[in-house]
Design an enzyme around this catalytic site. Structure first.
Site, PDB file in Angstrom:
ATOM      1  N   ILE A 653     -78.352  62.734 -51.298  1.00 18.35           N
ATOM      2  CA  ILE A 653     -77.968  63.448 -52.513  1.00 18.35           C
ATOM      3  C   ILE A 653     -76.677  64.188 -52.180  1.00 18.35           C
ATOM      4  O   ILE A 653     -76.680  65.121 -51.372  1.00 18.35           O
ATOM      5  CB  ILE A 653     -79.074  64.448 -52.940  1.00 18.35           C
ATOM      6  CG1 ILE A 653     -80.427  63.756 -53.127  1.00 18.35           C
ATOM      7  CG2 ILE A 653     -78.647  65.204 -54.196  1.00 18.35           C
ATOM      8  CD1 ILE A 653     -80.518  62.754 -54.241  1.00 18.35           C
ATOM      9  N   GLU A 729     -79.065  56.749 -63.584  1.00 19.88           N
ATOM     10  CA  GLU A 729     -79.910  56.039 -64.539  1.00 19.88           C
ATOM     11  C   GLU A 729     -81.373  56.005 -64.117  1.00 19.88           C
ATOM     12  O   GLU A 729     -82.156  55.240 -64.644  1.00 19.88           O
ATOM     13  CB  GLU A 729     -79.369  54.623 -64.731  1.00 19.88           C
ATOM     14  CG  GLU A 729     -78.063  54.645 -65.498  1.00 19.88           C
ATOM     15  CD  GLU A 729     -77.316  53.336 -65.404  1.00 19.88           C
ATOM     16  OE1 GLU A 729     -77.340  52.580 -66.371  1.00 19.88           O
ATOM     17  OE2 GLU A 729     -76.697  53.069 -64.362  1.00 19.88           O
TER      18      GLU A 729
HETATM   19 MO1  MOS Z   1     -74.614  52.664 -67.601  1.00 19.96          MO
HETATM   20  S1  MOS Z   1     -75.545  51.719 -69.129  1.00 19.96           S
HETATM   21  O1  MOS Z   1     -74.552  51.426 -66.514  1.00 19.96           O
HETATM   22  O2  MOS Z   1     -73.238  53.367 -68.201  1.00 19.96           O
END
Ligand code: MOS
Length: 763
Positions: A653, A729
């Site tokens: 991180i 993500e």
């Molecule tokens: Mo993301 S959908 O890979 O900006």
């Protein structure tokens, strides 16, 4: 340390404040449409009011009468553009549907005219006065619409290469003691970043500068150059800050090249700021999906058979799909796996990446089904995951480079108070409120792509880092500065970072959660080159034999060893020995397994993204576990989600502050994606109905009362030099399933179709 700046644990950097924080909160950060232009003309788009058919003609007389109108461009007089392939088929474009190319209408909201005027107001007024005569045909809106066609994704979409399978699913499912077959559905959703899909194009002679929020400046530069038929070196894309993107600004949309062409025609800079509702159709979105999951298990909870079939909507001409079976077929141990992804073509704009494109819809299905299976087995859903946890993915048998899934479940369960849960549905309540606890796994592939960087170090420690990365709110400036400061041993305040400009050394798209891994790996490598030159000055006796060995790649000189080992450098002494005040170096980094043409492609604005399931000899994913408390009012059916807890492990991180912020935002979005967000489509007209911030529901502060983010220390030396897995993500995956699993626990009702709203609760 504060909640916002968590104490770093093992393998975590300092939670330093954002590099761009002051610029942003004082309004000094310049976004694309803030950039002053000399004598600009203003463009306003006219978009199609039908989804399928042809334009019979325009009546422009009324529009032309508006004072200040310079020109109105339609397919009859617009600059001609060259075609571009779809991004996922090796091109640059978000869609192959070109604006102002012909009279044909392929979707609702297609750009059909561009009004240019001396002021924004005049352009807008004239655009509203453009009259269009359509010959409308009956469009297919979505799944099940007459005229929609379906076909397997494999072979259509360049990025979807296989339908993973292994063993004999049919037999294993047939023989399994416990079986589940269930269908799930996720809705259309739009990214809705705060910053609109603006673009400004200014020519100086043959040179074009584009000010536009982009997640991939080198891609946009090359894509627009291709459409205009000019040398990519003539195009520069500038955007030091992007006001949110979430995938919607990852590939070239149709607006840019046409505005550039118009600016060239008019010999004047042209500025376009489309409206919020236009953003629903001139850019991309998350398409609606359908899933069927089949699970077969033994009585003691071992998965014996797993099948995942997914269907996704795309436009008529473009085979876009996200295809998340590569993840869902590999998440748990299972010897017999089958899968199939299909694309359904309808009269819609082409969808595209939206934060965690495949995992959000595909894990909704799998992680809901796992919860349903746990119920059938009368087993705790965390224990079901523990029984099926695996060090090797089942399709090719490759080991995960590291996998802390169960550690995340354990940490999350403790923080959430999972042990307080009484398992029977409907058994927990608080006054009028039924209380439910739910959980789900999350994971996201660790991806990387080649990147280049330039680093300049001065004797006094001042450092300049140049790399065409992107600040989309992800903390790119901050973590790049931290990587350089740490590697060069200079104070953070002495580092300046230059990103968001295609004149800088190329970096990949800020997408697929690869940014930190790719940019920091490149920057750290170039910092080592700078250090190597300084060590070389300090170690003048470095042997020629060492250097010869290093050149052919069979050894290292003492200077290289010192540079790469992180050995502290006496900067002053080294500069003294070198007899210089500045050392500057440039380098190109590529991840292990990237193909031979990677650097060539990088300079063409093409990525050779590697990692995830595509890694050789291993598979790399970040993992997490998410816990949600929901409350359902037994009389009104109002749904609240008062507590969200996520525990995540994502390798190194770089900065716990920016990481927590990303993860927290992800959890909130995941909840929103389950309970609120849905773009409604009028099935008769194939048009979006709620294309505004009033009717497209997103959470407000009152919807988000308690969010806890836990970051687990994790070391992974195999993935990339930075040791970073990427987490942009990670946190909004699985939340949708955790919410619906909690709703089941609260009410006994299984919600298999999102969004889960009060009108869907039947108790
Ligand atoms: Mo993301 S959908 O890979 O900006």
């Amino acid at each position: 340390m504060t909640t916002a700046a968590p104490e770093p644990k093992g393998n975590m950097g300092q939670p330093v404040p954002r590099y761009d924080a002051v610029a942003k909160v004082t309004g000094r950060a310049t976004y694309a449409s803030d950039t002053p232009l000399a004598n600009p003309a203003y463009a306003f788009l006219v978009t199609s009011a039908i989804a399928k058919g042809r334009i019979d003609g325009f009546d422009l007389a009324d529009a032309r009468r508006v004072r200040g109108v310079i020109e109105i461009f339609t397919h009859e007089n617009a600059p001609k553009l060259k075609e571009s392939k779809l991004f996922s088929n090796g091109g640059y474009a978000s869609t192959t549907i070109q604006p102002l190319k012909s009279a044909d209408i392929a979707h609702d909201g297609q750009i059909i005219a561009v009004v240019v005027a001396d002021s924004y107001e005049a352009a807008r007024e004239a655009a509203y006065r453009v009259k269009v005569n359509y010959a409308a045909a009956m469009p297919a809106a979505t799944f099940d619409s007459p005229g929609a066609t379906a076909a397997a994704a494999k072979g259509q979409n360049g990025q979807f290469k296989e339908d993973p399978r292994v063993g004999d699913f049919a037999r294993a499912f047939d023989e399994a003691e416990v079986k589940l077959t269930a269908a799930y559905e996720t809705p259309t959703q739009h990214h809705n970043p705060m910053e609109l899909f603006a673009t400004s194009c200014a020519w100086t002679g043959d040179d074009l500068v584009i000010y536009e929020p982009s997640q991939y400046v080198h891609g946009l530069k090359n894509g627009v150059a291709g459409q205009l038929g000019i040398d990519a070196d003539k195009v520069r894309v500038v955007n030091p800050y992007v006001g949110g993107a979430f995938g919607s600004k990852g590939s070239m949309t149709p607006r840019t090249a046409i505005i550039a062409g118009i600016a060239r025609r008019l010999n004047r800079p042209v500025k376009l700021v489309p409206t919020r509702d236009q953003g629903f159709t001139i850019a991309t979105y998350r398409a609606e999906t359908r899933h069927e999951i089949q699970l077969g298990a033994s009585r003691d909870g071992r998965l014996l058979a797993l099948r995942h079939e997914g269907m996704e909507v795309s436009s008529r001409p473009d085979p876009y799909c996200v295809g998340g079976t590569k993840t869902t077929t590999r998440l748990y141990a299972c010897a017999n796996v089958d899968s199939l992804v299909s694309i359904v073509r309808a009269d819609r704009n082409t969808p595209g990446f939206m934060r965690s494109p495949p995992e959000v819809p595909y894990l909704f299905a799998l992680e809901s089904a796992m919860d349903e299976l746990a119920v059938k087995l009368a087993m705790d859903p965390i224990e079901l995951r523990r029984i099926n946890d695996t060090a090797n993915e089942p399709i090719d048998g490759k080991p995960y480079t590291s996998r802390s899934l169960m550690a995340c479940f354990d940490a999350g369960a403790r923080a959430f108070g999972w042990s307080q849960r009484s398992p029977a549905p409907g058994s927990m309540s608080d006054g009028d409120w039924l209380v439910g606890y739910g959980c789900a796994a999350t994971c996201y592939p660790t991806q990387m792509a080649p990147a280049a960087a330039r680093v300049r170090l001065q004797r006094d420690g001042r450092t300049r880092v140049e790399i065409a990365g992107h600040e989309i709110g992800n903390g790119a400036y901050t973590v790049i500065a931290q990587a350089a400061a740490e590697r060069l041993g200079v104070p953070l305040e002495k580092v300046t970072v230059h990103i968001g400009d295609s004149d800088l050394p190329p970096a990949p798209v800020a997408g697929g959660s690869n940014s930190t891994a790719s940019t920091c790996s490149a920057v750290m490598m170039v910092c080592d080159k700078v250090r190597q030159r300084l060590f070389r000055a300090l170690l003048p006796n470095e042997g020629l034999a060492d250097r010869a060995k290093e050149t052919v790649g069979i050894g290292q000189t003492p200077a290289t060893q010192a540079a790469r080992s992180g050995q502290p450098l006496d900067r002053d002494k080294a500069f003294e020995a070198l007899g210089a005040d500045v050392v500057e170096d440039y380098g190109e980094w590529k991840p292990d397994g990237a193909p031979l043409d990677s650097f060539h492609a990088m300079h063409q604005g093409q990525m050779r993204m590697v990692g995830g399931d595509k890694m050789k000899g291993a598979i790399a994913y970040a993992f997490g576990a998410e816990f949600v408390e929901v409350r359902v009012n037994r009389f009104t059916h109002e749904i609240r989600a008062p507590r969200l807890v996520g525990a995540f492990a994502a390798g190194r991180i770089m900065n716990p502050r920016t990481a927590r912020s990303q993860l927290m935002g992800g959890l909130i979005w995941g909840m929103s994606s389950a309970l609120l967000e849905s773009t409604e489509i009028d099935a008769r007209t194939a048009r979006y109905v709620n294309d505004n911030f009033a009717d497209y529901l997103v959470p407000v502060n009152a919807d988000v009362t308690d969010v806890k983010v836990i970051m687990l220390p994790e070391q992974d030396h195999r993935i990339n030099p930075a040791g970073v897995k990427g987490l942009g993500e990670l946190a909004n995956v699985g939340t949708n399933a955790a919410v619906c699993n909690a709703l089941y626990h609260a009410t006994g009702q299984r919600i298999r179709k999102l969004p889960a709203r009060l009108e869907n609760i039947e108790i």
